[in-house]
Design an enzyme around this catalytic site. Structure first.
Site, PDB file in Angstrom:
ATOM      1  N   SER A 147     -32.764  15.650 -27.091  1.00 45.75           N
ATOM      2  CA  SER A 147     -32.703  17.141 -25.924  1.00 45.75           C
ATOM      3  C   SER A 147     -34.209  17.318 -27.059  1.00 45.75           C
ATOM      4  CB  SER A 147     -31.647  18.269 -27.088  1.00 45.75           C
ATOM      5  OG  SER A 147     -32.526  19.357 -26.850  1.00 45.75           O
ATOM      6  N   ASP A 164     -28.049  21.875 -19.898  1.00 46.77           N
ATOM      7  CA  ASP A 164     -27.387  23.061 -20.951  1.00 46.77           C
ATOM      8  C   ASP A 164     -27.089  24.695 -20.217  1.00 46.77           C
ATOM      9  OD1 ASP A 164     -26.471  21.788 -23.044  1.00 46.77           O
ATOM     10  OD2 ASP A 164     -27.653  22.033 -24.402  1.00 46.77           O
ATOM     11  N   ASP A 214     -31.016  27.580 -33.454  1.00 43.56           N
ATOM     12  CA  ASP A 214     -31.165  28.106 -32.972  1.00 43.56           C
ATOM     13  C   ASP A 214     -30.461  29.672 -31.972  1.00 43.56           C
ATOM     14  OD1 ASP A 214     -34.238  27.225 -32.255  1.00 43.56           O
ATOM     15  OD2 ASP A 214     -33.159  25.350 -31.065  1.00 43.56           O
ATOM     16  N   ARG A 232     -38.298  30.400 -30.837  1.00 40.33           N
ATOM     17  CA  ARG A 232     -37.048  31.971 -30.274  1.00 40.33           C
ATOM     18  C   ARG A 232     -36.923  33.179 -30.532  1.00 40.33           C
ATOM     19  NH1 ARG A 232     -35.586  27.794 -27.646  1.00 40.33           N
ATOM     20  NH2 ARG A 232     -34.856  25.830 -28.153  1.00 40.33           N
TER      21      ARG A 232
HETATM   22  N1  ARG Z   1     -34.738  21.852 -36.046  1.00 39.14           N
HETATM   23  C1  ARG Z   1     -35.561  22.860 -35.516  1.00 39.14           C
HETATM   24  C2  ARG Z   1     -35.055  24.265 -35.666  1.00 39.14           C
HETATM   25  O1  ARG Z   1     -34.291  24.462 -36.188  1.00 39.14           O
HETATM   26  C3  ARG Z   1     -35.978  22.041 -33.700  1.00 39.14           C
HETATM   27  C4  ARG Z   1     -34.531  22.389 -33.453  1.00 39.14           C
HETATM   28  C5  ARG Z   1     -35.066  22.154 -31.487  1.00 39.14           C
HETATM   29  N2  ARG Z   1     -33.841  22.671 -30.476  1.00 39.14           N
HETATM   30  C6  ARG Z   1     -33.205  22.188 -29.015  1.00 39.14           C
HETATM   31  N3  ARG Z   1     -33.274  22.416 -28.683  1.00 39.14           N
HETATM   32  N4  ARG Z   1     -34.159  20.977 -29.141  1.00 39.14           N
HETATM   33  O2  ARG Z   1     -36.309  24.713 -36.007  1.00 39.14           O
END
Ligand code: ARG
Length: 395
Positions: free
Chosen positions: A173, A15, A124, A95
Site C-alpha cells: 500500500s 480500496d 487516515d 489528508r
Molecule cells: N503511517 C503514515 C501516516 O499515518 C502513512 C500512512 C500511509 N497511508 C496509506 N494508505 N498507505 O501518516
C-alpha cells in the site's frame, strides 16, 4: 427512501475502486461521484484514477491541488520543522486538503455524504472523518464498515471488471504526495523482513549513490524556501527539484516502527528527500536568527504542532494559535544555507542571514571589541546557590 448522491475521495487504488460498486449495491446510493485530488502523486496514478472514475462512476472530477498543497500545508510544515517520531510528516499533511476538496464537490453536487476507502486500522480514516464531520456531512467508510480484506476486494473487483494493479506485481500500500512517499502492508508487515530495493522510487541506496558530494544553496524568506542556487522557483518546482537532487544522493529514507493514533504499532517505510534536506536547512537557519528563548519555546510548539498535524486536527483552535506563534517567529527567518548531500546524509556547510543574531566581532577570540574581563562579575554569581551548598557539605 432515496439515498441520492455520495461523493467518494478517489485514488484509483484497490480500496477506493471497489467502493464504487459497493456504494451502489450495498449502500443503495443512486449516484456515485468520484474526486481525485492531485497533491503530487505520479502522473500515471492521476491519469488512471481519472480514467477509472470516468468509466465506473456517474461523474468524476480531477482537481489539481499541487500548488495549494505546497503553499498551505508543506510550507507551514517546514516552518514548524514538522516531524513525527523522527520522520517528516507527509501523508498527514495531505489528508485534510484531499478531504476539503472532496467536501467542496459534495456541496456542489448537493450530496449529504462523503465516502473514503480507508481501513479501520490506520490514521487516515480519522483524518478524513474529522474534516467530513466538521463540514456537517455524513461519513461512509465501506472498507471499515463491511470489514473487508484485500483478498476479498481483489475478487470483487474482478467480478465488476474493475482493473486493479495490486496482486503480485504491486503487493504494497503506497501513499504518495510531493513531500513524502509511504510504503506499507504486505510482507513489510513483518518488522524483521528486509524490504527489497524495488519499493523505493525517489531515493537511491546510499551505498550506491555517487562518491562525489553535491553542494547546493537554499534561500529562505520568512521561513519559506524560495530559491535553489540563486534561482527563484515556484514552491512545487522547488520541492520537486530538491527531491531529485537529495534523492539521487540517497538522502531521506526511513524504515521504522510507528505508533499510530489508535495505539497500534506499525512498520512504515518512507521516502522524503526534499523534506529532510529543507527541514535540516530551515532548522539550522533558525538557530542563527532566533533568540535562545524563542528557540527553546519553539521546540515545544513544533512538537505540539506536529502532533496535531499527525492527528489531522487542523481545525483544533490550538493549531491556529500555534500557527500564529510560528508565523510571528518566521518573520526573521531569512537567509541562505549551503548544504552538502552525500551518500544518504545532508549536512550544513555554511549559513548567512541579514537577521543573524550573531556577531563575529563579539564572539571572536581575537577581537577586543568586548572586554572579556566583564565576564568575571557574572562568573562570581553563576550557580551561586549550588556553590554555597557544595562548600557547606564539605565543611
Ligand atoms: N503511517 C503514515 C501516516 O499515518 C502513512 C500512512 C500511509 N497511508 C496509506 N494508505 N498507505 O501518516
Amino acid at each position: 427512501m432515496k439515498k441520492g448522491t455520495v461523493v467518494l475521495a478517489f485514488s484509483g487504488g484497490l480500496d477506493t475502486s471497489v467502493c464504487i460498486p459497493l456504494l451502489r449495491e450495498r449502500y443503495g446510493y443512486e449516484r456515485v461521484v468520484t474526486v481525485a485530488v492531485d497533491v503530487g502523486q505520479p502522473e500515471s496514478d492521476i491519469r488512471s484514477a481519472t480514467e477509472k472514475g470516468r468509466r465506473f462512476a456517474d461523474a468524476h472530477y480531477t482537481i489539481d491541488a499541487k500548488e495549494r498543497f505546497v503553499e498551505e500545508y508543506v510550507f507551514p510544515s517546514i516552518q514548524a520543522n514538522g516531524s513525527y517520531e523522527g520522520y517528516p510528516l507527509g501523508t498527514a499533511l495531505a489528508r485534510p486538503l484531499i478531504a476539503e476538496e472532496t467536501v467542496a464537490i459534495a456541496r456542489a453536487n448537493e450530496a449529504k455524504a462523503v465516502a473514503h476507502g480507508c481501513t479501520g486500522k490506520g490514521n487516515d480514516q480519522l483524518r478524513f472523518d474529522f474534516i467530513i464531520r466538521s463540514a456537517g456531512l455524513e461519513v461512509v467508510a465501506p472498507i471499515r464498515e463491511l470489514n473487508l480484506t484485500r483478498t476479498w476486494e481483489i475478487e470483487y473487483a474482478r467480478k465488476h471488471k474493475i482493473p486493479v494493479t495490486v496482486a503480485k506485481k504491486n503487493p504494497y500500500s503506497v501513499d504518495e504526495n510531493c513531500w513524502n512517499r509511504s510504503i506499507e502492508g504486505g510482507r513489510l508487515e513483518d518488522p524483521s523482513f528486509h524490504p527489497p530495493e524495488s519499493i523505493y522510487r525517489w531515493t537511491v541506496r546510499p551505498e550506491k549513490a555517487p562518491d562525489t558530494p553535491e553542494e547546493l544553496t537554499v534561500c529562505f524568506e520568512a521561513g519559506i524556501p524560495v530559491a535553489l542556487d540563486g534561482e527563484r522557483m515556484k514552491g512545487i518546482d522547488l520541492v520537486q527539484e530538491m527531491n531529485l537532487r537529495a534523492g539521487r544522493n540517497g538522502v531521506g529514507r526511513n524504515d521504522m516502527i510507528e505508533d499510530r493514533i489508535l495505539g497500534l504499532k506499525a512498520r512504515e517505510i518512507y521516502e522524503h528527500p526534499a523534506a529532510t534536506a529543507l527541514i535540516t536547512a530551515h532548522a539550522d537557519l533558525e538557530h542563527l536568527v532566533l533568540t535562545r528563548n524563542e528557540l527553546a519555546f519553539k521546540r515545544g510548539v513544533d512538537d505540539r504542532w506536529s502532533e496535531l498535524a499527525y492527528q489531522g486536527l487542523v481545525h483544533e483552535p490550538l493549531f491556529a494559535a500555534l500557527n500564529a506563534f510560528i508565523k510571528k517567529t518566521q518573520e526573521r527567518v531569512n537567509g541562505t544555507v549551503d548544504l552538502v548531500l552525500y551518500r544518504g546524509s545532508v549536512r550544513v556547510a555554511g549559513r548567512s542571514s541579514p537577521d543573524a543574531l550573531y556577531s563575529g566581532d563579539m564572539v571572536s577570540f581575537d577581537s577586543m571589541s568586548l572586554d572579556q574581563g566583564h565576564a568575571e562579575g557574572v562568573s562570581r554569581f553563576h550557580g551561586i546557590q549550588a556553590q554555597m551548598l557544595k562548600k557547606m557539605k564539605e565543611r
